[in-house]
Design a protein around this motif. Structure first.
Motif, PDB file in Angstrom:
ATOM      1  N   ARG A 274      58.749  12.073  56.667  1.00 18.33           N
ATOM      2  CA  ARG A 274      57.561  11.215  56.635  1.00 18.33           C
ATOM      3  C   ARG A 274      56.821  11.341  55.308  1.00 18.33           C
ATOM      4  O   ARG A 274      55.689  10.877  55.179  1.00 18.33           O
ATOM      5  CB  ARG A 274      56.624  11.591  57.789  1.00 18.33           C
TER       6      ARG A 274
ATOM      7  N   MET B 196      55.939  16.166  56.732  1.00 24.40           N
ATOM      8  CA  MET B 196      54.780  15.321  56.484  1.00 24.40           C
ATOM      9  C   MET B 196      54.349  15.471  55.022  1.00 24.40           C
ATOM     10  O   MET B 196      54.704  16.448  54.355  1.00 24.40           O
ATOM     11  CB  MET B 196      53.630  15.690  57.420  1.00 24.40           C
TER      12      MET B 196
ATOM     13  N   GLU C 282      48.647  12.373  66.000  1.00 24.01           N
ATOM     14  CA  GLU C 282      49.939  12.514  65.315  1.00 24.01           C
ATOM     15  C   GLU C 282      50.734  13.666  65.918  1.00 24.01           C
ATOM     16  O   GLU C 282      51.944  13.546  66.162  1.00 24.01           O
ATOM     17  CB  GLU C 282      49.700  12.758  63.830  1.00 24.01           C
TER      18      GLU C 282
ATOM     19  N   TYR D 294      54.474  13.265  67.451  1.00 22.99           N
ATOM     20  CA  TYR D 294      55.645  13.955  66.917  1.00 22.99           C
ATOM     21  C   TYR D 294      56.322  14.801  67.995  1.00 22.99           C
ATOM     22  O   TYR D 294      57.551  14.891  68.045  1.00 22.99           O
ATOM     23  CB  TYR D 294      55.245  14.871  65.755  1.00 22.99           C
TER      24      TYR D 294
ATOM     25  N   TRP E 282      58.593  11.577  69.573  1.00 24.84           N
ATOM     26  CA  TRP E 282      59.651  11.716  68.578  1.00 24.84           C
ATOM     27  C   TRP E 282      60.569  12.903  68.819  1.00 24.84           C
ATOM     28  O   TRP E 282      61.616  13.007  68.204  1.00 24.84           O
ATOM     29  CB  TRP E 282      59.038  11.823  67.181  1.00 24.84           C
TER      30      TRP E 282
END
Length: 292
Positions: free
Chosen positions: A111, A162, A172, A176, A180
């Motif tokens: 990312r 990140m 976030e 994640y 994810w």
């Protein structure tokens, strides 16, 4: 056909303070990709050559974004490094991956967005596979070394890279972890892993868990003071792991059975007569094997 093993360790303070490192010398390495993060400490441990590179520079002068990743990997390649061990502090998205534990990472989600991610580009285009971005052979050796050192090791995990330098928002962190399926989060393994693959170096990533990021209901937001406290203990463990690698890897090295050291074999697409001479000169260490 065997070559000489040289282990390159990229990490933080404490990892290069190795008892028994013979002929230890800090040396500057010039790179056409810029100035590396710092001088590189070279020496020999148990008959195996080693190189230690402080990722952020001694005194922590580089942020995750400004680390000169291309110069670092190029400099290690120029020194003769064959196997790169990345050791970095990370947050955890898994209850069972607790602060103080180590994770041998085998996958990444990148990312980051403000970093140069390739040695190649206009004038010499190349596409390498990073489907499996770490070397299974080297990763297995790191896991074995960690277990022998008495560290609570986890074999395999997905690392969310990140940009930083700020830590995650709660939203976030939950995304994640839950959507994810990531296991750990950090700021420095990308584009490092991609560049190591382009340089045909075996690469293994050791995530040293310092915290639970911000998702954990009982731990709250990331506390830098707690991270530093855990990091100091992790440095001792990391040093113990690293000192066991020479005996496990040995001084003689066979070609990588997974092809890491041949990643550029069919990767370069630009026709020889269309290649930029200036870029070709910069690629002498990284890609010299296939460009000669």
């Amino acid at each position: 056909m065997t070559t000489e093993t040289m282990i390159g360790v990229i990490g933080g303070s404490g990892l290069y303070e190795i008892d028994g490192l013979e002929n230890a010398t800090w040396q500057a390495v010039e790179s056409p990709w810029g100035t590396p993060s710092d001088e590189i400490l070279t020496g020999t441990l148990n008959g195996v050559k080693m190189a230690f590179l402080p990722r952020h520079g001694r005194g922590h002068v580089h942020s995750p974004t400004t680390v000169p990743y291309r110069a670092n990997i190029d400099a290690l390649k120029r020194l003769g490094v064959t196997d790169v061990i990345s050791v970095s502090a990370c947050g955890s998205f898994r209850e069972e991956m607790a602060p103080g534990d180590f994770v041998v990472v085998d996958q990444f989600i990148d990312r980051t967005f403000a970093r140069e991610k390739s040695f190649f580009g206009t004038g010499c285009v190349a596409h390498v596979s990073v489907a499996y971005p770490t070397c299974p052979r080297l990763s297995a050796t790191c896991y074995q070394a960690g277990e022998a050192a008495g560290i609570n090791m986890h074999n395999g995990g997905t690392y969310l890279a990140m940009e930083g330098p700020q830590f995650s928002t709660l939203a976030e962190s939950k995304m994640y972890r839950e959507s994810w399926g990531c296991d750990v989060i950090g700021m420095t393994n990308m584009p490092e892993a991609k560049l190591a693959r382009e340089a045909e170096l075996c690469y293994a990533s050791i995530a040293m868990i310092t915290d639970y990021d911000s998702w954990h209901p009982e731990h709250g937001e990331v506390d830098v003071t707690e991270i530093i406290k855990t990091l100091m203990g992790n440095a001792d463990k990391g040093r113990d792991l690293v000192t066991r690698l020479p005996d496990l890897l040995g001084a003689d090295r066979a070609p990588c059975e997974h092809g890491c050291d041949r990643a550029l074999e069919f990767a370069i697409l630009t026709a020889p007569d269309k290649r930029d001479p200036a870029l070709m000169a910069k690629l002498d260490a990284v890609a010299g094997r296939v460009l000669m």
